[in-house]
Motif scaffolding. Structure first.
Motif, PDB file in Angstrom:
ATOM      1  N   ASN A 140       2.406  18.893  34.479  1.00 20.17           N
ATOM      2  CA  ASN A 140       2.786  17.944  33.425  1.00 20.17           C
ATOM      3  C   ASN A 140       3.425  16.685  34.001  1.00 20.17           C
ATOM      4  N   GLY A 149       5.542  24.344  29.488  1.00 16.64           N
ATOM      5  CA  GLY A 149       4.142  24.019  29.731  1.00 16.64           C
ATOM      6  C   GLY A 149       3.211  25.005  29.056  1.00 16.64           C
ATOM      7  N   LEU A 187       5.117  22.869  35.190  1.00 13.01           N
ATOM      8  CA  LEU A 187       5.761  21.579  34.947  1.00 13.01           C
ATOM      9  C   LEU A 187       5.226  20.490  35.876  1.00 13.01           C
ATOM     10  N   ASN A 241      10.382   5.300  25.935  1.00 15.83           N
ATOM     11  CA  ASN A 241       9.891   6.116  27.053  1.00 15.83           C
ATOM     12  C   ASN A 241       9.551   5.250  28.269  1.00 15.83           C
ATOM     13  N   ALA A 260       8.815  14.652  30.075  1.00 14.36           N
ATOM     14  CA  ALA A 260       7.622  14.332  30.863  1.00 14.36           C
ATOM     15  C   ALA A 260       6.401  14.189  29.962  1.00 14.36           C
ATOM     16  N   SER A 261       6.344  15.005  28.917  1.00 12.83           N
ATOM     17  CA  SER A 261       5.212  14.934  27.992  1.00 12.83           C
ATOM     18  C   SER A 261       5.211  13.635  27.193  1.00 12.83           C
ATOM     19  N   LYS A 262       6.338  12.915  27.191  1.00 13.88           N
ATOM     20  CA  LYS A 262       6.436  11.630  26.500  1.00 13.88           C
ATOM     21  C   LYS A 262       6.250  10.454  27.472  1.00 13.88           C
ATOM     22  N   LYS A 263       5.640  10.758  28.623  1.00 16.77           N
ATOM     23  CA  LYS A 263       5.289   9.721  29.618  1.00 16.77           C
ATOM     24  C   LYS A 263       6.510   9.111  30.297  1.00 16.77           C
ATOM     25  N   ASN A 271      10.526  19.080  30.743  1.00 22.89           N
ATOM     26  CA  ASN A 271       9.130  19.189  30.335  1.00 22.89           C
ATOM     27  C   ASN A 271       8.855  18.356  29.090  1.00 22.89           C
ATOM     28  N   CYS A 272       9.799  18.396  28.137  1.00 22.70           N
ATOM     29  CA  CYS A 272       9.656  17.618  26.898  1.00 22.70           C
ATOM     30  C   CYS A 272       9.572  16.128  27.208  1.00 22.70           C
TER      31      CYS A 272
END
Length: 551
Positions: A326, A465, A323, A270, A291-294, A288-289
């Motif tokens: 996030n 989100g 989003l 990531n 982004a949630s993993k930095k 979105n997926c």
């Protein structure tokens, strides 16, 4: 072995028709059942949906005895526990109820209580001479093959799929980037073997409908009695410099398990700069997926707001806010010009250039610009394809002009009779729709004298989100949207009703369960309130659902 178990803290059950109650089972850790009363009879069932485990106490009970999951629209027959509508595959466990001596008991086995399902047993030795051949390996296919065996069909079933895997949950690719087939496959290989369902990895190149024979690219030939074409969609790619698949490394489409694995491998630990081209559902979900993993994620869209074409500008703006919260950045009303190589490795992508001169650095590029019906192999077969490449079918999903041939899923244009549809042809790229079509075709094949196919309202869901639920369709267009609730991305809880005049043709919601499930059931019966009713504060959850259908 069946045993008797006492329900905790219950001395009796006093439910009215349509009411339900969750109860704990004494002596079994986390053991629960759902008590439901319909038609003056009390039933005890598994308490969770067999799809993703949603608590069915939040679901919707109908007058004829259906229980609809609030999350994704799976429907179960309360009297039997059997699945009636996708996306659930396994039925609910059913338990006998005994009330005596100031206590309430259920009879059943411990495994049925703890697993919250009845294990589907489709074991079969193919004995009937009629062969069913299914082309494709997605949602429509699993609906068809399990519907056939579950419906008592005992002929040979053969599946030809270019996926390279047994049927899997494709929705988890964009929502979670799961790239391990063991985590996304619906069934084990042994399940299909025991059911006498043969799955072959190959790609169909030609169909001879007059002789009922299918030829594959490997040179093999298969004959059939009934043919189900469920080849799904082929992802589009951008015909632009640097963005043609294979021209630069780390430029991906997302449709298959290998696609997901390639993205996961390219992202690595990531912290990458990722550009997603396309602001539709696939692009938004994978963005979105990641982004949630930095990762540093930018989404490019041509519309003013994400998903505006389907959901409208107002609702698209809500999704954008979720989003952005996030960490996702957007370039909307933008056009892509090209991609250029990385300065450190000319074999891989390094940047995406917009036509306004903006340059977006990119370690990874994902193209989510839609799919086209995967029907190119049919062009020389004698089937007259629609302008969009789809196959025209009737209400039974039978291909017009051909005998014993059905088409389902992303490739099928079928008459839509939901609100605002008026029988207009529509092609819907939703997981639930394909699986329900497969179940419908299975019933037609297994029971040729059955009544016309059972109608269903299209349902889909998305992870943006917060969990989006949607039902209905806007094939005939919509002229207004009535929004009820709070749209603030910090704590969204809303429902959007898409209207055509006074008729509600579709609805979307977030954090409003079970509004979507309630709406779908009311739509099936022609009992959905009007636009004015909703605008004036009518609560759809307080409307009782009658038994009769109007679709």
């Amino acid at each position: 072995m069946s045993q008797e178990f006492k329900l905790k803290d219950l001395t009796s059950v006093d439910l009215k028709n349509g009411q339900k109650q969750e109860a704990e089972v004494e002596g079994i850790e986390n053991g629960k059942v759902l008590l439901v009363k319909v038609k003056d009879e009390l039933h005890a069932l598994s308490p969770n949906c067999t799809h993703y485990g949603a608590p069915l106490k939040l679901g919707v009970v109908t007058g004829e005895g259906r229980l609809t999951c609030a999350w994704h629209g799976a429907c179960f027959n309360i009297a039997t526990g059997d699945v009636e509508d996708a996306p659930a595959l396994d039925p609910l466990a059913k338990f006998e109820i005994v009330q005596r001596d100031g206590g309430v008991y259920i009879k059943g086995d411990k495994e049925g209580i703890t697993s919250s399902r009845r294990q589907l047993n489709l074991k079969c030795q193919a004995t009937s001479p009629e062969k069913v051949l299914v082309i494709g390996g997605g949602s429509g296919t699993i609906g068809a093959i399990e519907g056939l065996r579950g419906g008592g069909f005992t002929g040979p079933i053969t599946v030809i799929s270019k996926e390279g895997y047994r049927p899997f949950d494709r929705t988890k690719l964009s929502k979670a980037l799961l790239a391990d087939i063991s985590k996304v496959a619906w069934r084990s290989p042994e399940f299909y073997k025991d059911a006498s369902i043969d799955i072959h990895e190959d790609e169909v190149s030609k169909i001879d409908f007059s002789s009922k024979k299918v030829t594959t690219q490997s040179g093999k030939t298969y004959d059939y009695g009934k043919l189900v074409i469920a080849t799904g969609g082929a992802p589009r790619s951008l015909p632009l410099p640097g963005l043609k698949i294979g021209e630069l490394g780390n430029v991906f489409l997302l449709r298959s398990v290998p696609d997901a694995k390639n993205i996961v491998d390219a992202v690595g630990d990531n912290g990458k700069k990722i550009v997603v081209v396309g602001s539709s559902f696939i692009g938004m979900e994978v963005g979105n997926c990641l982004a949630s993993k930095k990762n540093d994620v930018t989404i490019i869209g041509m519309e003013k707001e994400p998903m505006e074409r389907v959901m409208g500008e107002t609702v698209g703006k809500i999704f954008r806010g979720l989003l952005e919260k996030n960490g996702v950045k957007f370039h909307m009303q933008a056009s892509v010009d090209k991609a250029t190589p990385s300065k450190s490795d000319s074999s891989k992508v390094g940047a995406v250039h917009l036509k306004d001169g903006t340059v977006l650095e990119a370690d990874v590029v994902i193209e989510g610009v839609g799919v086209a019906p995967a029907t190119s192999f049919l062009k020389e077969s004698g089937i007259s394809l629609e302008k969009d490449g789809s196959v025209s079918v009737d209400e039974s999903f039978a291909v017009k002009g051909l005998k014993d041939v059905f088409a389902i899923g992303d490739i099928a244009s079928y008459p839509y009779h939901g609100p605002g549809g008026n029988g207009s042809p529509v092609r819907i790229e939703h997981w639930n729709v394909a699986q329900n079509q497969g179940r419908s075709v299975a019933n037609t094949i297994a029971h040729p004298s059955a009544a016309r196919p059972k109608p269903f309202i299209p349902v889909f869901w998305s992870a943006l989100g917060s969990q989006l639920r949607y039902c209905g369709n806007t094939v005939g267009g919509y002229d207004d949207i009535v929004i009820v609730g709070e749209t603030n991305p910090e704590k969204p809880s809303w429902a959007a009703f898409y209207t055509q005049g006074e008729t509600i043709v579709a609805m979307a919601s977030m954090m409003k369960d079970p509004w979507m499930a309630q709406t779908a059931e009311l739509m099936r019966r022609g009992k959905m309130p009007s636009k004015s009713d909703i605008a004036n504060g009518v609560d759809i959850t307080e409307i009782s659902i009658p038994s009769e259908l109007k679709m």
